[in-house]
Design a protein around this motif. Structure first.
Motif, short mmCIF file in Angstrom:
data_model
loop_
_atom_site.label_atom_id
_atom_site.label_comp_id
_atom_site.label_asym_id
_atom_site.label_seq_id
_atom_site.Cartn_x
_atom_site.Cartn_y
_atom_site.Cartn_z
N THR A 43 0.86 -1.19 0.00
CA THR A 43 0.00 0.00 0.00
C THR A 43 0.89 1.23 0.00
O THR A 43 1.91 1.26 0.69
N GLN A 45 0.62 5.46 0.54
CA GLN A 45 -0.30 6.50 1.00
C GLN A 45 0.44 7.80 1.18
O GLN A 45 1.66 7.83 1.36
N HIS A 47 -0.55 11.41 3.28
CA HIS A 47 -1.45 12.34 3.98
C HIS A 47 -1.36 13.71 3.33
O HIS A 47 -2.34 14.43 3.24
N GLN A 52 -4.42 7.02 -0.84
CA GLN A 52 -4.02 5.73 -0.27
C GLN A 52 -4.49 4.66 -1.24
O GLN A 52 -5.67 4.62 -1.61
N LYS A 53 -3.57 3.82 -1.68
CA LYS A 53 -3.95 2.85 -2.69
C LYS A 53 -3.10 1.59 -2.58
O LYS A 53 -1.92 1.66 -2.24
N GLY A 78 1.96 1.60 3.84
CA GLY A 78 0.73 1.59 4.61
C GLY A 78 0.91 1.70 6.10
O GLY A 78 -0.04 2.03 6.83
#
Ligand SMILES: [Cu+2]
Length: 89
Positions: A43, A45, A47, A52-53, A78
């Motif tokens: 993952t 991500q 912020h 987030q993928k 992640g």
């Protein structure tokens, strides 16, 4: 006219490269290509950018990166352990 630019990050237990630079005003695409199972990098991500993928193996995933404001923006795995950075200058 703003320029279209793409930066590619290979995900192989780490981010390679882990710093990518765009120029302010560019139409920027950041593409992650996960090529191995190693690490905990399935993952990605950010912020700072609000994404987030999941990163499927050997299937590049792209994000449009806003470049209106110069600065440094972080992306991580992640679990916030492996980090990379986008610099807009
Ligand atoms: Cu992790």
């Amino acid at each position: 006219m703003s320029k279209q630019v793409e930066a590619k990050v290979t995900v192989d237990g780490k981010y390679e490269p882990n710093v990518v630079t765009f120029k302010q005003g560019d139409q920027a695409t950041l593409t992650f290509d996960r090529v191995s199972e190693s690490g905990c990098l399935d993952t990605v991500q950010s912020h700072d950018f609000g994404f987030q993928k999941k990163l499927p193996l050997n299937e590049p995933v792209s994000f449009n990166i806003p470049t209106d404001k110069p600065g440094e923006y972080e992306f991580t795995c992640g679990m916030n352990m492996v980090k990379g950075k986008v610099i807009v200058e």
